[in-house]
Motif scaffolding. Structure first.
Motif, short mmCIF file in Angstrom:
data_model
loop_
_atom_site.label_atom_id
_atom_site.label_comp_id
_atom_site.label_asym_id
_atom_site.label_seq_id
_atom_site.Cartn_x
_atom_site.Cartn_y
_atom_site.Cartn_z
N ARG A 10 0.84 -1.20 0.00
CA ARG A 10 0.00 0.00 0.00
C ARG A 10 0.88 1.25 0.00
O ARG A 10 1.93 1.28 0.62
CB ARG A 10 -0.89 0.04 1.24
CG ARG A 10 -1.87 -1.12 1.38
CD ARG A 10 -2.77 -0.92 2.60
NE ARG A 10 -3.60 -2.09 2.82
CZ ARG A 10 -3.23 -3.13 3.57
NH1 ARG A 10 -2.02 -3.12 4.15
NH2 ARG A 10 -4.02 -4.15 3.74
N TYR A 11 0.39 2.26 -0.72
CA TYR A 11 0.96 3.60 -0.64
C TYR A 11 -0.16 4.51 -0.13
O TYR A 11 -1.00 4.97 -0.90
CB TYR A 11 1.45 4.07 -2.00
CG TYR A 11 2.61 3.27 -2.55
CD1 TYR A 11 3.91 3.53 -2.13
CD2 TYR A 11 2.40 2.26 -3.48
CE1 TYR A 11 4.98 2.81 -2.64
CE2 TYR A 11 3.47 1.53 -4.00
CZ TYR A 11 4.74 1.81 -3.57
OH TYR A 11 5.80 1.08 -4.07
N GLY A 12 -0.21 4.72 1.20
CA GLY A 12 -1.34 5.44 1.76
C GLY A 12 -2.62 4.65 1.56
O GLY A 12 -2.72 3.48 1.94
N ASP A 13 -3.60 5.28 0.91
CA ASP A 13 -4.87 4.61 0.66
C ASP A 13 -4.84 3.78 -0.63
O ASP A 13 -5.77 3.01 -0.89
CB ASP A 13 -6.02 5.64 0.56
CG ASP A 13 -6.26 6.36 1.88
OD1 ASP A 13 -5.97 5.75 2.93
OD2 ASP A 13 -6.73 7.51 1.85
N LYS A 14 -3.82 3.93 -1.42
CA LYS A 14 -3.72 3.21 -2.70
C LYS A 14 -3.09 1.84 -2.48
O LYS A 14 -2.03 1.72 -1.87
CB LYS A 14 -2.90 4.01 -3.71
CG LYS A 14 -2.70 3.28 -5.04
CD LYS A 14 -1.93 4.13 -6.01
CE LYS A 14 -1.54 3.35 -7.26
NZ LYS A 14 -2.68 2.74 -7.93
N VAL A 15 -3.75 0.81 -3.00
CA VAL A 15 -3.22 -0.55 -2.93
C VAL A 15 -2.58 -0.87 -4.28
O VAL A 15 -3.26 -0.99 -5.29
CB VAL A 15 -4.33 -1.58 -2.62
CG1 VAL A 15 -3.74 -2.98 -2.56
CG2 VAL A 15 -5.01 -1.23 -1.29
N THR A 42 6.42 -3.00 -8.92
CA THR A 42 6.38 -3.05 -7.46
C THR A 42 6.60 -4.48 -6.97
O THR A 42 7.36 -4.73 -6.03
CB THR A 42 5.03 -2.52 -6.94
OG1 THR A 42 4.87 -1.16 -7.34
CG2 THR A 42 4.96 -2.60 -5.42
N THR A 43 5.94 -5.43 -7.62
CA THR A 43 6.10 -6.85 -7.26
C THR A 43 7.55 -7.28 -7.41
O THR A 43 8.12 -7.96 -6.55
CB THR A 43 5.19 -7.72 -8.15
OG1 THR A 43 3.83 -7.34 -7.93
CG2 THR A 43 5.36 -9.20 -7.82
N PRO A 52 9.57 -2.09 0.51
CA PRO A 52 9.14 -2.94 1.63
C PRO A 52 7.69 -3.41 1.45
O PRO A 52 6.87 -2.74 0.82
CB PRO A 52 9.28 -2.01 2.83
CG PRO A 52 9.11 -0.63 2.28
CD PRO A 52 9.69 -0.67 0.89
N LEU A 53 7.40 -4.59 2.01
CA LEU A 53 6.04 -5.11 1.98
C LEU A 53 5.16 -4.38 3.00
O LEU A 53 5.65 -3.95 4.05
CB LEU A 53 6.03 -6.61 2.34
CG LEU A 53 6.51 -7.63 1.32
CD1 LEU A 53 7.98 -7.50 1.00
CD2 LEU A 53 6.21 -9.04 1.82
#
Length: 323
Positions: A10-15, A42-43, A52-53
């Motif tokens: 996640r980046y804030g509210d974005k998955v 990202t993967t 980081p996960l």
């Protein structure tokens, strides 16, 4: 070799990556593909902890990646970027030598490794190893970037759209080089691309992502012949259409002549030039090559999977024409 278990980013509210799970086998060429923003890069970057996960686990050889010292882990995972970023002030030799030097190899072993790697990609060591990057072509720099990732003999290579900035001719040549190189080194390669033709040509298996989710994982022919849903069918698009209709014609420039005796010795499957690519590819999933008989000349052509995709990338439906 590599296992994702319920991995989320996640980046804030974005998955960006949403609860994905899959395995990558040792020695496999595994391709991540999908539309822009689907989470493929990202993967990839989570595998060597560049990102980081947010949740879940990634295992390398049955051990969580968080248990490895991060610098050692990155030394043991080769990484090839779209922009190779060779050090401009260093020679080819010194660029390739970076990780072995950090791992404190002795200089004679490094010299031997550099020469072996350059020879492996048909770049004469004596001619190239003392050149600077600005003395190389774009394709040559990209080749150096690939073997630099191999310098310390890592078990895993991550490749993030490494050929997308190249012109079509250089890109096709490097795809061929990578296929030949993988046949020699048999590394575990994770490859990100946005080009479905490239994915199908290179990959042992393809993972198609969409909005952080996995839509389908399988061999290229599985996604082509058995798309799981409308998204997969639409994304595969021309590949499905070409496989369903294309004939094995106009292939003389892509294959090479082979004798009946060699075909028998190697146990190759034999197809007629009027058979479809869809029929042949099932055999190529198990074998390195097949043979196609030209009914006019009674000669045979040996065709690899790469030859089939070179054909598909340059031709369209020519139904009824002969080899």
């Amino acid at each position: 070799m590599i296992e994702f278990k319920n991995v989320t980013k996640r980046y804030g509210d974005k998955v960006a990556v949403d609860d994905v799970s899959f395995n990558i086998k040792e020695g496999e060429f595994f391709v991540l593909i999908g539309p822009s923003g689907c989470g493929k890069t990202t993967t990839l970057k989570m595998m060597n902890r560049l990102i980081p996960l947010s949740g879940g686990y990634i295992y390398f050889n049955n051990k969580p990646i968080s248990d490895y010292p991060i610098y050692e882990m990155r030394w043991d995972i080769g990484y090839v970027l779209q922009q190779i970023a060779l050090f401009p002030h260093m020679t080819v030799r010194d660029n390739i030598a970076q990780v072995p030097q950090m791992k404190k190899w002795n200089e004679s072993d490094i010299d031997e490794r550099v020469d072996d790697l350059l020879s492996m990609i048909n770049m004469d060591p004596e001619h190239f190893k003392y050149r600077k990057p600005d003395e190389l072509s774009g394709g040559q720099r990209q080749r150096i970037g690939v073997i630099r990732a191999l310098a310390a003999d890592p078990p895993v290579i991550l490749m993030d759209e490494p050929f997308s900035a190249l012109d079509p001719i250089s890109r096709e040549k490097l795809q061929e080089d990578l296929i030949e190189l993988q046949a020699k080194i048999k590394k575990t390669i994770v490859f990100v691309t946005h080009d479905i033709t490239e994915a199908v040509k290179l990959g042992d298996r393809i993972c198609l992502l969409n909005e952080g989710h996995i839509e389908q994982i399988g061999r290229p022919q599985e996604l082509i012949q058995h798309p799981k849903n409308d998204f997969v069918k639409q994304f595969m698009g021309d590949q499905i259409e070409q496989y369903e209709t294309a004939k094995l014609n106009h292939l003389s420039q892509y294959g090479k002549e082979i004798s009946a005796d060699v075909i028998e010795q190697r146990g190759l499957s034999i197809f007629d030039s009027e058979d479809t690519v869809e029929q042949v590819y099932a055999a190529l999933a198990e074998d390195d090559a097949v043979a196609v008989k030209d009914e006019r000349s009674h000669q045979y052509l040996e065709l690899s999977r790469a030859a089939i995709f070179n054909y598909l990338s340059q031709t369209r439906e020519r139904v009824g024409e002969k080899v």
